[in-house]
Design a protein around this motif. Sequence first.
Motif, mmCIF file in Angstrom:
data_model
loop_
_atom_site.group_PDB
_atom_site.id
_atom_site.type_symbol
_atom_site.label_atom_id
_atom_site.label_comp_id
_atom_site.label_asym_id
_atom_site.label_seq_id
_atom_site.Cartn_x
_atom_site.Cartn_y
_atom_site.Cartn_z
ATOM 1 N N UNK A 147 31.852 16.211 24.692
ATOM 2 C CA UNK A 147 30.813 15.800 25.640
ATOM 3 C C UNK A 147 30.407 14.347 25.400
ATOM 4 N N UNK A 148 30.433 13.929 24.146
ATOM 5 C CA UNK A 148 30.077 12.549 23.808
ATOM 6 C C UNK A 148 31.181 11.562 24.201
ATOM 7 N N UNK A 149 32.428 11.958 23.933
ATOM 8 C CA UNK A 149 33.518 10.986 23.951
ATOM 9 C C UNK A 149 34.413 11.023 25.184
ATOM 10 N N UNK A 150 34.370 12.085 25.960
ATOM 11 C CA UNK A 150 35.289 12.188 27.090
ATOM 12 C C UNK A 150 34.538 12.200 28.411
ATOM 13 N N UNK A 151 35.307 12.054 29.466
ATOM 14 C CA UNK A 151 34.722 12.090 30.810
ATOM 15 C C UNK A 151 34.790 13.484 31.420
ATOM 16 N N UNK A 152 35.275 14.453 30.644
ATOM 17 C CA UNK A 152 35.380 15.824 31.149
ATOM 18 C C UNK A 152 33.991 16.383 31.437
ATOM 19 N N UNK A 153 33.932 17.261 32.437
ATOM 20 C CA UNK A 153 32.655 17.908 32.694
ATOM 21 C C UNK A 153 32.514 19.142 31.806
ATOM 22 N N UNK A 154 31.370 19.765 31.850
ATOM 23 C CA UNK A 154 31.065 20.882 30.958
ATOM 24 C C UNK A 154 32.036 22.038 31.140
ATOM 25 N N UNK A 155 32.340 22.386 32.363
ATOM 26 C CA UNK A 155 33.223 23.536 32.600
ATOM 27 C C UNK A 155 34.638 23.260 32.116
ATOM 28 N N UNK A 156 35.125 22.034 32.275
ATOM 29 C CA UNK A 156 36.469 21.701 31.794
ATOM 30 C C UNK A 156 36.551 21.837 30.273
ATOM 31 N N UNK A 157 35.537 21.381 29.602
ATOM 32 C CA UNK A 157 35.510 21.488 28.142
ATOM 33 C C UNK A 157 35.435 22.955 27.711
ATOM 34 N N UNK A 158 34.587 23.715 28.380
ATOM 35 C CA UNK A 158 34.440 25.132 28.038
ATOM 36 C C UNK A 158 35.749 25.881 28.191
ATOM 37 N N UNK A 159 36.434 25.690 29.309
ATOM 38 C CA UNK A 159 37.685 26.403 29.557
ATOM 39 C C UNK A 159 38.781 25.959 28.595
ATOM 40 N N UNK A 160 38.803 24.667 28.240
ATOM 41 C CA UNK A 160 39.827 24.186 27.324
ATOM 42 C C UNK A 160 39.638 24.754 25.919
ATOM 43 N N UNK A 161 38.407 25.155 25.600
ATOM 44 C CA UNK A 161 38.127 25.756 24.289
ATOM 45 C C UNK A 161 38.321 27.275 24.280
ATOM 46 N N UNK A 162 38.703 27.825 25.414
ATOM 47 C CA UNK A 162 38.986 29.255 25.476
ATOM 48 C C UNK A 162 37.886 30.104 26.069
ATOM 49 N N UNK A 163 36.795 29.481 26.499
ATOM 50 C CA UNK A 163 35.701 30.234 27.113
ATOM 51 C C UNK A 163 36.070 30.563 28.558
ATOM 52 N N UNK A 164 36.061 31.831 28.894
ATOM 53 C CA UNK A 164 36.319 32.241 30.273
ATOM 54 C C UNK A 164 35.026 32.415 31.052
ATOM 55 N N UNK A 165 33.938 32.496 30.320
ATOM 56 C CA UNK A 165 32.634 32.732 30.942
ATOM 57 C C UNK A 165 31.718 31.547 30.640
ATOM 58 N N UNK A 166 31.367 30.790 31.680
ATOM 59 C CA UNK A 166 30.533 29.608 31.491
ATOM 60 C C UNK A 166 29.143 29.945 30.962
ATOM 61 N N UNK A 167 28.598 31.070 31.415
ATOM 62 C CA UNK A 167 27.251 31.430 30.958
ATOM 63 C C UNK A 167 27.253 31.740 29.467
ATOM 64 N N UNK A 168 28.339 32.346 28.975
ATOM 65 C CA UNK A 168 28.454 32.624 27.547
ATOM 66 C C UNK A 168 28.533 31.316 26.764
ATOM 67 N N UNK A 169 29.325 30.369 27.260
ATOM 68 C CA UNK A 169 29.436 29.071 26.605
ATOM 69 C C UNK A 169 28.073 28.371 26.554
#
Length: 296
Positions: free
Chosen positions: A253-275
């Motif tokens: 979140x600090x270093x990239x231009x990715x949005x929150x959902x992109x980061x969450x999914x790339x880390x293996x989270x399938x559920x945004x609310x859980x993340x």
Amino acid sequence: MKHFKSLSEMHRENGLAAPEHPMLSLLRITPGLVLNFAEFTCDFYLIGLKNIKAGHWLYGRTQFDHEKGSMVFWKPRQVIEITNLELEEGGYILLFHEDFLLGDVLQKEIQKYSFFDYEADEALHLSPKEEKTVARLFDSIDSEYGNNQDEFSKDIILVNITSLLRYAERFYKRQFINRKDLSGKTVTAFNKLLGNYLKDEKAFEQGLPSVSYMASELHMSPRYLSNALKIETGKTAQELIHIALITVAKNRLRESSENVSEIAYSLGFENMSYFSKLFKKEVGQTPKDFKKRLLN
């Protein structure tokens, strides 16, 4: 695969005398006793004080080593195999049906003793003093088991079983502490494995890293791994996984231009609310608020 529902059936299978109680069996190891059971499951708990002379006793993915003064445990419906097992004289094998605990507080409490889920090579290795303590409790059970049982016998036996489990928990903690003093390498190996998992983007391909996966890669049972890490770090395996995931998320979140959902999914989270919920628990604010604060 054979499943034993009764202790009598299990005794007959190995040519042993019938148990004194339909739901409780206590074997005192005597010269010449050899146990053989093809792969099986059962409805019984086991607490054993053993010194192996020959053969092997397999459950989980591993078999017992030959160190002296060990306690072993199994719970109902674990897969077990015993081949030409000879034990040194003086040990005990206590088997009790899960229904033996009905109506007693131990019926619920026994679930908290995580060592019933350990692998065979994670047995409890007792010091001579600890072994004497455990042997006295087995002797007390043996005294009740071998005499004419009355209305007090079951309660006395259950008290001693409870004491065996509590002492085992204490002695395991000592074993973990001693192990930490000798090596302290569990958390290092865990963090390295977890770091590589996240760096290699396995989370994106395989989902969130699980305690079971980590334990398997480190050749431990999940419960043993968590307990070892708890002693070394004060946190369980699951808690350390969560911390690592959120640390990576914060850096991204600090270093990239990715949005929150992109980061969450790339880390293996399938559920945004859980993340979001996990992130807020660890950081104190939602990932969107965290990102917004950085931008401002």
